[in-house]
Design a protein around this motif. Structure first.
Motif, PDB file in Angstrom:
ATOM      1  N   MET A   1       0.837  -1.180   0.000  1.00 56.28           N
ATOM      2  CA  MET A   1       0.000   0.000   0.000  1.00 56.28           C
ATOM      3  C   MET A   1       0.886   1.250   0.000  1.00 56.28           C
ATOM      4  O   MET A   1       1.905   1.299   0.667  1.00 56.28           O
ATOM      5  N   GLU A   3       1.402   5.149   0.907  1.00 54.08           N
ATOM      6  CA  GLU A   3       0.971   6.261   1.742  1.00 54.08           C
ATOM      7  C   GLU A   3       1.559   7.534   1.153  1.00 54.08           C
ATOM      8  O   GLU A   3       2.714   7.553   0.740  1.00 54.08           O
ATOM      9  N   SER A   5       2.328  11.618   1.800  1.00 54.88           N
ATOM     10  CA  SER A   5       2.450  12.753   2.710  1.00 54.88           C
ATOM     11  C   SER A   5       2.988  13.943   1.924  1.00 54.88           C
ATOM     12  O   SER A   5       3.618  13.776   0.877  1.00 54.88           O
ATOM     13  N   HIS A  37       0.316  13.397   6.546  1.00 52.06           N
ATOM     14  CA  HIS A  37      -0.601  12.716   5.621  1.00 52.06           C
ATOM     15  C   HIS A  37      -1.644  13.663   5.035  1.00 52.06           C
ATOM     16  O   HIS A  37      -2.123  14.566   5.714  1.00 52.06           O
ATOM     17  N   ASN A  78       4.591  -0.996   4.021  1.00 46.95           N
ATOM     18  CA  ASN A  78       3.992  -0.044   3.084  1.00 46.95           C
ATOM     19  C   ASN A  78       5.064   0.847   2.469  1.00 46.95           C
ATOM     20  O   ASN A  78       6.122   1.041   3.048  1.00 46.95           O
ATOM     21  N   LYS A  80       6.021   4.682   1.141  1.00 48.24           N
ATOM     22  CA  LYS A  80       5.638   6.056   1.452  1.00 48.24           C
ATOM     23  C   LYS A  80       6.270   6.997   0.453  1.00 48.24           C
ATOM     24  O   LYS A  80       7.462   6.902   0.163  1.00 48.24           O
TER      25      LYS A  80
END
Length: 139
Positions: A1, A3, A5, A37, A78, A80
């Motif tokens: 996944m 993420e 930011s 986020h 995950n 990022k």
């Protein structure tokens, strides 16, 4: 996944020297740039401005033309991605914003800011930001 930011590389210029604002988690944690986020419905710039304010009480004045990126894997597996914008914080003083995270604040010239950053990806963003400022703002 993945993420996502967004944050800023806050800077100010004094006596033809560029100073960068770094934040450090208490007690003595990660040193980096303000970021966080994205919330539903926000643009990348809106997230960067909000997160900078929440973490520093600085009203970020985004400088057009610069966008830095980092990409890494988190300990939970995950991925990022962080998008950074330049912001000028001249005339403002960073301070704890009540009801938000509390940080130590460091305002340093490039070489000391570069040394304070632990991750090479953050150093690369700082270097690109500094080059942009020297070429386009410190003419």
């Amino acid at each position: 996944m993945l993420e996502l930011s967004c944050g800023t590389v806050p800077f100010k210029i004094k006596d033809n020297t560029v100073y960068y604002l770094l934040i450090e988690g208490k007690p003595f944690g990660y040193v980096g740039f303000p970021k966080g986020h994205m919330e539903a419905g926000e643009t990348e710039e809106e997230t960067a401005i909000r997160e900078t304010y929440e973490e520093t009480s600085i009203t970020a004045n985004i400088i057009d033309g610069f966008k830095g990126h980092t990409h890494y894997r988190l300990s939970n597996g995950n991925e990022k991605k962080v998008v950074y914008f330049l912001c000028d914080f001249s005339g403002q003083t960073p301070k704890h914003n009540e009801s938000f995270e509390d940080f130590y604040y460091h305002i340093k010239p490039f070489d000391k800011a570069y040394s304070a950053l632990r991750f090479e990806s953050d150093r690369a963003v700082l270097k690109a930001a500094d080059e942009y400022i020297r070429k386009n703002i410190l003419k």
